[in-house]
Scaffold this motif. Structure first.
Motif, PDB file in Angstrom:
ATOM      1  N   PHE A 155       0.854  -1.316   0.113  1.00 44.19           N
ATOM      2  CA  PHE A 155       0.078  -0.050  -0.124  1.00 44.19           C
ATOM      3  C   PHE A 155       0.946   1.242   0.124  1.00 44.19           C
ATOM      4  CE2 PHE A 155      -2.632   3.439   2.085  1.00 44.19           C
ATOM      5  CZ  PHE A 155      -3.733   3.277   1.383  1.00 44.19           C
ATOM      6  N   ALA A 156       1.926   1.243   0.694  1.00 45.11           N
ATOM      7  CA  ALA A 156       2.595   2.553   0.835  1.00 45.11           C
ATOM      8  C   ALA A 156       3.292   2.796  -0.705  1.00 45.11           C
ATOM      9  CB  ALA A 156       3.970   2.077   1.878  1.00 45.11           C
ATOM     10  N   GLN A 157       3.953   1.693  -1.164  1.00 43.78           N
ATOM     11  CA  GLN A 157       4.414   1.950  -2.602  1.00 43.78           C
ATOM     12  C   GLN A 157       3.372   2.292  -3.722  1.00 43.78           C
ATOM     13  OE1 GLN A 157       7.903   1.604  -3.097  1.00 43.78           O
ATOM     14  NE2 GLN A 157       7.660   1.455  -0.959  1.00 43.78           N
ATOM     15  N   TRP A 158       2.101   1.695  -3.498  1.00 46.33           N
ATOM     16  CA  TRP A 158       0.946   1.841  -4.760  1.00 46.33           C
ATOM     17  C   TRP A 158       0.556   3.404  -4.310  1.00 46.33           C
ATOM     18  CZ3 TRP A 158       0.743  -2.580  -7.234  1.00 46.33           C
ATOM     19  CH2 TRP A 158      -0.090  -2.727  -8.213  1.00 46.33           C
ATOM     20  N   VAL A 159       0.175   3.713  -3.238  1.00 41.33           N
ATOM     21  CA  VAL A 159      -0.158   5.092  -2.934  1.00 41.33           C
ATOM     22  C   VAL A 159       0.997   5.904  -2.902  1.00 41.33           C
ATOM     23  CG1 VAL A 159      -1.801   6.490  -1.493  1.00 41.33           C
ATOM     24  CG2 VAL A 159      -2.173   4.225  -1.796  1.00 41.33           C
ATOM     25  N   ARG A 160       1.169   6.910  -3.620  1.00 37.39           N
ATOM     26  CA  ARG A 160       2.374   7.713  -3.455  1.00 37.39           C
ATOM     27  C   ARG A 160       2.689   8.562  -2.358  1.00 37.39           C
ATOM     28  NH1 ARG A 160       6.044   7.154  -7.798  1.00 37.39           N
ATOM     29  NH2 ARG A 160       5.643   9.267  -8.631  1.00 37.39           N
ATOM     30  N   PHE A 161       3.422   8.180  -1.530  1.00 41.99           N
ATOM     31  CA  PHE A 161       3.803   9.018  -0.290  1.00 41.99           C
ATOM     32  C   PHE A 161       5.167   9.455  -0.787  1.00 41.99           C
ATOM     33  CE2 PHE A 161       0.678   6.272   1.519  1.00 41.99           C
ATOM     34  CZ  PHE A 161       0.040   6.998   2.143  1.00 41.99           C
ATOM     35  N   ARG A 162       5.592  10.684  -0.026  1.00 44.40           N
ATOM     36  CA  ARG A 162       6.972  11.323  -0.216  1.00 44.40           C
ATOM     37  C   ARG A 162       8.021  10.515   0.177  1.00 44.40           C
ATOM     38  NH1 ARG A 162       6.352  16.798   2.850  1.00 44.40           N
ATOM     39  NH2 ARG A 162       5.424  15.251   4.141  1.00 44.40           N
ATOM     40  N   ASN A 163       7.858   9.828   1.295  1.00 43.29           N
ATOM     41  CA  ASN A 163       8.897   8.794   1.781  1.00 43.29           C
ATOM     42  C   ASN A 163       8.228   7.954   2.800  1.00 43.29           C
ATOM     43  OD1 ASN A 163       8.895  10.257   4.297  1.00 43.29           O
ATOM     44  ND2 ASN A 163      10.223  11.823   3.448  1.00 43.29           N
ATOM     45  N   GLU A 164       8.886   6.767   3.295  1.00 44.81           N
ATOM     46  CA  GLU A 164       8.546   6.059   4.295  1.00 44.81           C
ATOM     47  C   GLU A 164       8.036   6.686   5.579  1.00 44.81           C
ATOM     48  OE1 GLU A 164      10.740   2.960   7.159  1.00 44.81           O
ATOM     49  OE2 GLU A 164      11.098   2.890   5.119  1.00 44.81           O
ATOM     50  N   ARG A 165       8.487   7.653   6.108  1.00 40.79           N
ATOM     51  CA  ARG A 165       8.211   8.380   7.253  1.00 40.79           C
ATOM     52  C   ARG A 165       6.776   9.063   6.998  1.00 40.79           C
ATOM     53  NH1 ARG A 165      11.008  13.210  10.668  1.00 40.79           N
ATOM     54  NH2 ARG A 165       9.639  13.093  12.477  1.00 40.79           N
ATOM     55  N   ASP A 166       6.637   9.603   5.945  1.00 40.04           N
ATOM     56  CA  ASP A 166       5.377  10.182   5.522  1.00 40.04           C
ATOM     57  C   ASP A 166       4.405   9.152   5.614  1.00 40.04           C
ATOM     58  OD1 ASP A 166       3.601  12.466   4.671  1.00 40.04           O
ATOM     59  OD2 ASP A 166       4.017  11.386   2.518  1.00 40.04           O
ATOM     60  N   PHE A 167       4.657   8.209   5.167  1.00 41.41           N
ATOM     61  CA  PHE A 167       3.537   6.846   5.052  1.00 41.41           C
ATOM     62  C   PHE A 167       3.298   6.507   6.222  1.00 41.41           C
ATOM     63  CE2 PHE A 167       3.057   2.363   5.613  1.00 41.41           C
ATOM     64  CZ  PHE A 167       1.698   2.319   5.254  1.00 41.41           C
ATOM     65  N   TYR A 168       4.176   6.389   7.397  1.00 38.30           N
ATOM     66  CA  TYR A 168       3.961   5.907   8.665  1.00 38.30           C
ATOM     67  C   TYR A 168       3.344   6.769   9.505  1.00 38.30           C
ATOM     68  CZ  TYR A 168       4.031   2.195  11.950  1.00 38.30           C
ATOM     69  OH  TYR A 168       3.762   0.952  12.532  1.00 38.30           O
ATOM     70  N   CYS A 169       3.550   8.129   9.394  1.00 42.85           N
ATOM     71  CA  CYS A 169       2.730   9.313  10.090  1.00 42.85           C
ATOM     72  C   CYS A 169       1.228   9.095   9.661  1.00 42.85           C
ATOM     73  CB  CYS A 169       3.459  10.334   9.799  1.00 42.85           C
ATOM     74  SG  CYS A 169       5.085  10.665  10.653  1.00 42.85           S
ATOM     75  N   TRP A 170       1.132   8.938   7.979  1.00 42.16           N
ATOM     76  CA  TRP A 170      -0.206   8.777   7.740  1.00 42.16           C
ATOM     77  C   TRP A 170      -0.949   7.592   8.117  1.00 42.16           C
ATOM     78  CZ3 TRP A 170      -3.070   5.491   4.743  1.00 42.16           C
ATOM     79  CH2 TRP A 170      -4.196   6.041   4.049  1.00 42.16           C
ATOM     80  N   ALA A 171      -0.121   6.545   8.231  1.00 39.13           N
ATOM     81  CA  ALA A 171      -0.846   5.079   8.692  1.00 39.13           C
ATOM     82  C   ALA A 171      -1.228   5.368  10.157  1.00 39.13           C
ATOM     83  CB  ALA A 171       0.287   4.200   8.466  1.00 39.13           C
ATOM     84  N   GLN A 172      -0.308   6.054  11.080  1.00 40.46           N
ATOM     85  CA  GLN A 172      -0.788   6.187  12.411  1.00 40.46           C
ATOM     86  C   GLN A 172      -2.102   6.959  12.589  1.00 40.46           C
ATOM     87  OE1 GLN A 172       3.063   7.431  13.686  1.00 40.46           O
ATOM     88  NE2 GLN A 172       3.391   5.607  14.905  1.00 40.46           N
ATOM     89  N   ARG A 173      -2.331   7.923  11.661  1.00 45.02           N
ATOM     90  CA  ARG A 173      -3.344   9.035  11.767  1.00 45.02           C
ATOM     91  C   ARG A 173      -4.562   8.133  11.390  1.00 45.02           C
ATOM     92  NH1 ARG A 173       0.233  12.660  10.086  1.00 45.02           N
ATOM     93  NH2 ARG A 173      -0.836  12.766   7.811  1.00 45.02           N
TER      94      ARG A 173
END
Length: 102
Positions: A46-64
């Motif tokens: 999911f983190a790769q498919w949905v374009r996030f700026r970087n891994e940290r950006d994805f994980y912050c979004w995931a936690q929210r």
């Protein structure tokens, strides 16, 4: 276009079905991981498919946004350890998913 919740759910179901066809790994000593292999694979793909700026950006979004879907979402460092432990499975599922889409 499909909303991200539907995509995430579909991705999880597909990953879980495929992972069930793989040989079960030998149990490791210590506490059980907070996420299953299917959950780790789903989050990584999911983190790769949905374009996030970087891994940290994805994980912050995931936690929210993803705690209702993944109530045992661990700290970022623990998630990275789980992702490294399941790297081979992540690659296999990613290949299977792209093969099915083509």
């Amino acid at each position: 276009m499909v909303d991200w919740e539907t995509f995430l759910t579909t991705l999880y179901v597909m990953a879980d079905d495929w992972i069930k066809t793989f040989p079960s790994p030998a149990p490791k000593p210590g506490p059980r991981p907070s996420l299953t292999a299917s959950e780790v694979v789903t989050l990584q793909v999911f983190a790769q498919w949905v374009r996030f700026r970087n891994e940290r950006d994805f994980y912050c979004w995931a936690q929210r946004h993803l705690c209702p879907f993944f109530p045992n979402l661990p700290a970022h460092s623990q998630f990275n350890r789980l992702a490294r432990a399941h790297h081979h499975t992540i690659v296999l599922v990613f290949r299977r998913l792209t093969d099915d889409l083509l």
